[in-house]
Design an enzyme around this catalytic site. Sequence first.
Site, PDB file in Angstrom:
ATOM      1  N   SER A 240       1.080  -1.131   0.067  1.00 60.43           N
ATOM      2  CA  SER A 240      -0.008   0.377  -0.347  1.00 60.43           C
ATOM      3  C   SER A 240       0.918   1.084  -0.143  1.00 60.43           C
ATOM      4  O   SER A 240       0.381   2.160  -0.739  1.00 60.43           O
ATOM      5  CB  SER A 240      -0.338  -0.283   0.943  1.00 60.43           C
ATOM      6  OG  SER A 240      -2.109  -0.978   1.035  1.00 60.43           O
TER       7      SER A 240
ATOM      8  N   LYS B 217      -0.057   3.741  -2.466  1.00 65.09           N
ATOM      9  CA  LYS B 217      -1.034   4.851  -2.318  1.00 65.09           C
ATOM     10  C   LYS B 217      -0.527   6.390  -1.907  1.00 65.09           C
ATOM     11  O   LYS B 217      -0.831   6.998  -2.229  1.00 65.09           O
ATOM     12  CB  LYS B 217      -1.823   4.722  -1.390  1.00 65.09           C
ATOM     13  CG  LYS B 217      -2.844   3.134  -1.816  1.00 65.09           C
ATOM     14  CD  LYS B 217      -3.618   2.770   0.055  1.00 65.09           C
ATOM     15  CE  LYS B 217      -3.803   1.726  -0.941  1.00 65.09           C
ATOM     16  NZ  LYS B 217      -4.750   0.791   0.536  1.00 65.09           N
TER      17      LYS B 217
ATOM     18  N   SER C 112      -5.638   3.606   4.805  1.00 64.27           N
ATOM     19  CA  SER C 112      -5.248   2.433   3.882  1.00 64.27           C
ATOM     20  C   SER C 112      -6.446   1.766   2.558  1.00 64.27           C
ATOM     21  O   SER C 112      -6.222   0.660   2.908  1.00 64.27           O
ATOM     22  CB  SER C 112      -4.770   2.335   4.070  1.00 64.27           C
ATOM     23  OG  SER C 112      -2.968   0.853   2.748  1.00 64.27           O
TER      24      SER C 112
ATOM     25  N   LYS D  99       3.319   6.607   5.096  1.00 58.90           N
ATOM     26  CA  LYS D  99       2.227   5.723   4.600  1.00 58.90           C
ATOM     27  C   LYS D  99       2.922   4.124   5.108  1.00 58.90           C
ATOM     28  O   LYS D  99       4.169   3.644   4.891  1.00 58.90           O
ATOM     29  CB  LYS D  99       2.483   5.979   3.154  1.00 58.90           C
ATOM     30  CG  LYS D  99       1.259   4.527   2.549  1.00 58.90           C
ATOM     31  CD  LYS D  99      -0.203   5.485   3.389  1.00 58.90           C
ATOM     32  CE  LYS D  99      -1.209   4.330   2.883  1.00 58.90           C
ATOM     33  NZ  LYS D  99      -1.260   2.894   3.900  1.00 58.90           N
TER      34      LYS D  99
END
Length: 306
Positions: free
Chosen positions: A64, A67, A124, A241
Amino acid sequence: MIRPLLVPLVLGTTLALAAAQEKKPADPLDGPPFVTAKAWAIGDGKTGELLWGFESATPRPIASTTKIMTAWIVLQLAARDARVLDEVVTFSERADRTIGSTAGVRAGEKLSVRELLYGLLLPSGNDAAVALAEHFGERFRPADEKTDPVERFVAEMNRRAQALNLKETKYVDPNGLGANHASARDLLRLTWTALQDPLFGKYVQTRVHRCTVTQPDGTPREITWRNTNQLLDIEGYDGVKTGTTSAAGACLVSSGRRGNDHLLVVVLGATSPDARYVDTRNLFRWAWLQRGHKPAAPARGSTNPE
């Protein structure tokens, strides 16, 4: 007749056991800390320069952390036209059915792009990534005559990676569920670029955000999103993140500040979600010392335990 054969057999077994029991060299006292991550990179938060790394140019699954690019593309559109953030996204069945981590928005519900970016970056939301790609994909030219908006959005992700000279980066989806890969140094460069937009920095350092979506019947529904990045609970960390899949392991891209100093740390392939935080904190602590920061003096009157 059998007895002489026992001597080489026993001798061979003894040698094999001895080889197995040989010790590796002693741990060195210099160099960066030992970590579980398969690759990492540390960069200057002000310039984006890569300072230290391990396997930092090796492409690896990135889960993820994908992203970061998804959000940055949307925010680049908003930088050119602020009205983009107030556009309304209607959640599709396709987005709602997306597996994995979720923003919890249901098919038919409506919310602004401004709000949906929180759903992308805090919990997320894999579903939020698909919804944003669907909403914006048609604004980008297709790759190989593909007209699906998500595929067009992904094509733009790869074009942006190429423009940033991210040589070890390749995207196949907007959320990281698929075989997206990048090197630690590429993620470092991308993160530094995204953080040049203050709005991106605001999103990734937000710990909790409440949002009201409009249901298909017009009534409101409140959603609370909490950031998956546990480092935000510690003073001095302000992003960026997380990412976890079975292929990627546990990943974390982090931003940390000490006084006027700013560092970015990328950890890919840690052995567990907890390990990625330990790895990251150890790398930050080592890097701060390399940058000349001094450990805090012990409190007056305190004693060291024996």
